[in-house]
Scaffold this motif. Sequence first.
Motif, PDB file in Angstrom:
ATOM      1  N   VAL A 277      32.626  58.833 -31.199  1.00  0.00           N
ATOM      2  CA  VAL A 277      33.919  59.457 -31.488  1.00  0.00           C
ATOM      3  C   VAL A 277      34.735  59.587 -30.207  1.00  0.00           C
ATOM      4  N   ALA A 278      34.119  60.063 -29.140  1.00  0.00           N
ATOM      5  CA  ALA A 278      34.833  60.238 -27.873  1.00  0.00           C
ATOM      6  C   ALA A 278      35.322  58.903 -27.316  1.00  0.00           C
ATOM      7  N   LEU A 279      34.488  57.880 -27.380  1.00  0.00           N
ATOM      8  CA  LEU A 279      34.888  56.570 -26.866  1.00  0.00           C
ATOM      9  C   LEU A 279      36.062  56.002 -27.652  1.00  0.00           C
ATOM     10  N   VAL A 280      35.960  56.048 -28.965  1.00  0.00           N
ATOM     11  CA  VAL A 280      37.022  55.489 -29.818  1.00  0.00           C
ATOM     12  C   VAL A 280      38.327  56.255 -29.627  1.00  0.00           C
ATOM     13  N   GLN A 281      38.249  57.558 -29.479  1.00  0.00           N
ATOM     14  CA  GLN A 281      39.452  58.370 -29.313  1.00  0.00           C
ATOM     15  C   GLN A 281      40.015  58.328 -27.894  1.00  0.00           C
ATOM     16  N   SER A 282      39.300  57.696 -26.969  1.00  0.00           N
ATOM     17  CA  SER A 282      39.751  57.662 -25.577  1.00  0.00           C
ATOM     18  C   SER A 282      41.000  56.807 -25.378  1.00  0.00           C
ATOM     19  N   GLY A 283      41.341  56.004 -26.375  1.00  0.00           N
ATOM     20  CA  GLY A 283      42.519  55.165 -26.239  1.00  0.00           C
ATOM     21  C   GLY A 283      42.259  53.912 -25.431  1.00  0.00           C
ATOM     22  N   GLN A 284      41.022  53.723 -25.000  1.00  0.00           N
ATOM     23  CA  GLN A 284      40.685  52.515 -24.257  1.00  0.00           C
ATOM     24  C   GLN A 284      40.279  51.425 -25.250  1.00  0.00           C
ATOM     25  N   SER A 285      39.555  50.460 -24.797  1.00  0.00           N
ATOM     26  CA  SER A 285      39.250  49.281 -25.614  1.00  0.00           C
ATOM     27  C   SER A 285      37.945  49.412 -26.405  1.00  0.00           C
ATOM     28  N   PHE A 286      37.655  50.602 -26.925  1.00  0.00           N
ATOM     29  CA  PHE A 286      36.451  50.832 -27.711  1.00  0.00           C
ATOM     30  C   PHE A 286      36.799  50.937 -29.184  1.00  0.00           C
ATOM     31  N   TYR A 287      35.871  50.506 -30.023  1.00  0.00           N
ATOM     32  CA  TYR A 287      36.043  50.634 -31.472  1.00  0.00           C
ATOM     33  C   TYR A 287      34.675  50.815 -32.112  1.00  0.00           C
ATOM     34  N   ARG A 288      34.679  51.412 -33.278  1.00  0.00           N
ATOM     35  CA  ARG A 288      33.427  51.586 -34.020  1.00  0.00           C
ATOM     36  C   ARG A 288      33.178  50.305 -34.800  1.00  0.00           C
ATOM     37  N   ALA A 289      32.020  49.717 -34.589  1.00  0.00           N
ATOM     38  CA  ALA A 289      31.673  48.500 -35.315  1.00  0.00           C
ATOM     39  C   ALA A 289      31.474  48.840 -36.787  1.00  0.00           C
ATOM     40  N   ASP A 290      31.787  47.897 -37.649  1.00  0.00           N
ATOM     41  CA  ASP A 290      31.680  48.168 -39.084  1.00  0.00           C
ATOM     42  C   ASP A 290      30.313  47.780 -39.648  1.00  0.00           C
ATOM     43  N   TRP A 291      29.319  47.636 -38.783  1.00  0.00           N
ATOM     44  CA  TRP A 291      27.960  47.341 -39.218  1.00  0.00           C
ATOM     45  C   TRP A 291      26.978  48.147 -38.361  1.00  0.00           C
ATOM     46  N   GLY A 292      25.836  48.415 -38.895  1.00  0.00           N
ATOM     47  CA  GLY A 292      24.780  49.092 -38.133  1.00  0.00           C
ATOM     48  C   GLY A 292      25.072  50.549 -37.851  1.00  0.00           C
ATOM     49  N   ASP A 293      24.010  51.268 -37.512  1.00  0.00           N
ATOM     50  CA  ASP A 293      24.129  52.679 -37.163  1.00  0.00           C
ATOM     51  C   ASP A 293      24.450  52.811 -35.679  1.00  0.00           C
ATOM     52  N   ASN A 294      25.412  53.642 -35.375  1.00  0.00           N
ATOM     53  CA  ASN A 294      25.737  53.991 -33.988  1.00  0.00           C
ATOM     54  C   ASN A 294      26.110  52.791 -33.120  1.00  0.00           C
ATOM     55  N   VAL A 295      26.786  51.813 -33.702  1.00  0.00           N
ATOM     56  CA  VAL A 295      27.183  50.632 -32.946  1.00  0.00           C
ATOM     57  C   VAL A 295      28.649  50.757 -32.528  1.00  0.00           C
TER      58      VAL A 295
END
Length: 127
Positions: free
Chosen positions: A67-85
């Motif tokens: 959550v923190a990485l995705v909300q950081s506004g940088q180039s992170f995203y939650r993958a749509d497969w697997g747990d915690n990817v």
Amino acid sequence: MSAPGDVPEEILLRLRAICRALPEAYEEPAWIGVRWRIRQRTVAHVYLRDAEDDCVMTFRAPGEEIVALVQSGQSFYRADWGDNVVGMIFTDDVDWIEVAELLTESYRLMAPKRLAALVDGPPLLSD
């Protein structure tokens, strides 16, 4: 599909330096790109996305960190497969110290407890 040789060499060299410091981690070609594993579990996977020609790395992270990485506004995203990817797009201003920290955490999540306990922190990196 991208081949292992399609990933930029400068990215591969830095990722190799980080992953070699992780006990029993090994590198192998993946169906696209290259991945680093501990036993049969993937710690990190780097490849080129065909449509965008972006160099992308996926790795594991605890839920609250995702959550923190995705909300950081940088180039992170939650993958749509697997747990915690988590996915990360490599940019020109990538923070390699952060990458080392993220891969070390991914390793700790995927490694057997005995091996994970051997890793105190990310390897020291030189520019």
